[in-house]
Motif scaffolding. Sequence first.
Motif, short mmCIF file in Angstrom:
data_model
loop_
_atom_site.label_atom_id
_atom_site.label_comp_id
_atom_site.label_asym_id
_atom_site.label_seq_id
_atom_site.Cartn_x
_atom_site.Cartn_y
_atom_site.Cartn_z
N ALA A 72 30.98 -2.40 15.61
CA ALA A 72 31.73 -2.31 14.58
C ALA A 72 32.89 -1.96 13.75
N VAL A 73 32.64 -2.79 12.73
CA VAL A 73 34.14 -2.40 12.05
C VAL A 73 33.65 -1.79 10.37
N ILE A 74 34.47 -1.37 10.13
CA ILE A 74 33.88 -0.11 9.20
C ILE A 74 35.05 -0.30 7.36
N THR A 75 35.05 -0.83 7.01
CA THR A 75 35.62 -1.05 5.97
C THR A 75 36.56 -0.07 4.43
N HIS A 76 35.40 0.72 4.45
CA HIS A 76 34.86 1.92 3.57
C HIS A 76 33.75 2.74 3.03
N ILE A 77 33.85 4.17 2.90
CA ILE A 77 32.46 4.85 2.91
C ILE A 77 31.55 4.74 1.77
N HIS A 78 32.09 3.74 1.18
CA HIS A 78 30.77 3.12 0.63
C HIS A 78 29.15 3.12 1.18
N PHE A 79 27.99 3.77 0.04
CA PHE A 79 27.10 3.94 1.73
C PHE A 79 26.74 2.23 2.01
N ASP A 80 26.91 1.44 0.69
CA ASP A 80 26.29 -0.36 1.14
C ASP A 80 27.11 -0.59 1.90
N HIS A 81 27.93 -0.20 2.29
CA HIS A 81 29.08 -0.67 3.61
C HIS A 81 28.99 0.35 4.63
N GLY A 108 41.02 12.78 2.16
CA GLY A 108 40.96 14.03 2.92
C GLY A 108 40.83 13.83 3.93
N GLU A 109 40.30 12.62 4.54
CA GLU A 109 40.34 12.10 5.57
C GLU A 109 40.54 11.05 5.50
N SER A 110 40.25 10.24 6.82
CA SER A 110 40.54 8.82 7.15
C SER A 110 38.80 8.03 7.23
N VAL A 111 39.06 6.65 6.56
CA VAL A 111 37.75 6.11 7.16
C VAL A 111 36.54 7.16 8.39
N ALA A 112 37.76 6.56 9.42
CA ALA A 112 37.96 6.95 10.30
C ALA A 112 36.89 8.34 10.97
N GLU A 113 37.87 9.59 10.01
CA GLU A 113 37.53 10.77 10.37
C GLU A 113 36.21 10.54 9.16
#
Length: 273
Positions: A72-81, A108-113
């Motif tokens: 999987a790839v995650i583009t950002h941290i909004h819940f719907d994604h 203060g975090e990356s998307v990965a973090e």
Amino acid sequence: MRVTLLGTGDTTGTPTPGCDCDTCTAARERGVERTRFSVYVESESGETLLLDASPDLRHQLLREGLAPPDAAVITHIHFDHLDGLGNAYRLVDALPVFAADETDPETGESVAETVARKYDYLDALDVRPVAPGETFRVSGLDVTLVPVVHPPLACYGVVVEDPETGGKLAVTGDTNYAIPDASRDALRGADLLLADAIVPASLAPHHPLGGDHRDADGVPRTFGTKHMTREGALALADELDAANARFVHLAHYYPADEAFADPLAVDGETYDL
């Protein structure tokens, strides 16, 4: 590669629960839906890749008769994604999850973090930070994250290229019209462009912040600050010379007589690139 649009809706989807507006009613009558955003890509080797993890992921996979993805790839941290990653529990033994390694000043975090912290209880998830702009190979596909503009959070579009067929998929991610030039260059020339187009420009006056990035005729190409209008997506698709463009992340606020017209996508569409 084969691309399946699992979810083409915004954060509430269409039909929206409890809503009897003309557009939600028309969707029910047509037997179509726009669930929360996800895209499923299968390479020529049969390996699969999920772009964003919709909270509706279980339903989407069952509806389309698809197995859980290989990565999987995650583009950002909004819940719907993001929140569909919880579906990894007891469904897969291992799921590599790729996300940007850049620190977001807002969190203060990356998307990965953030993904790794939020899902630290899921042993199946293997979060792998990647640098935006640098291509990596996963599921037999070449993937690149490209920065877009979705305030206040860091967000990324995705370019997926199949080295076997030469096919190119470009996904804008959640973004307003002010996509950086370097990212536009990376998205350019796709066989299929999936562009955020949450509402028609005519609805911009209903947003507390109105519209932005107006064209020469004063038509807003951004709705508020976070998403493109349909007209913005049309202008972007034309500029990027996409062979085919489908619009996604669509709200149920589209008037019913416009809501199902091309190039507005619905769930379940498939494309071979």
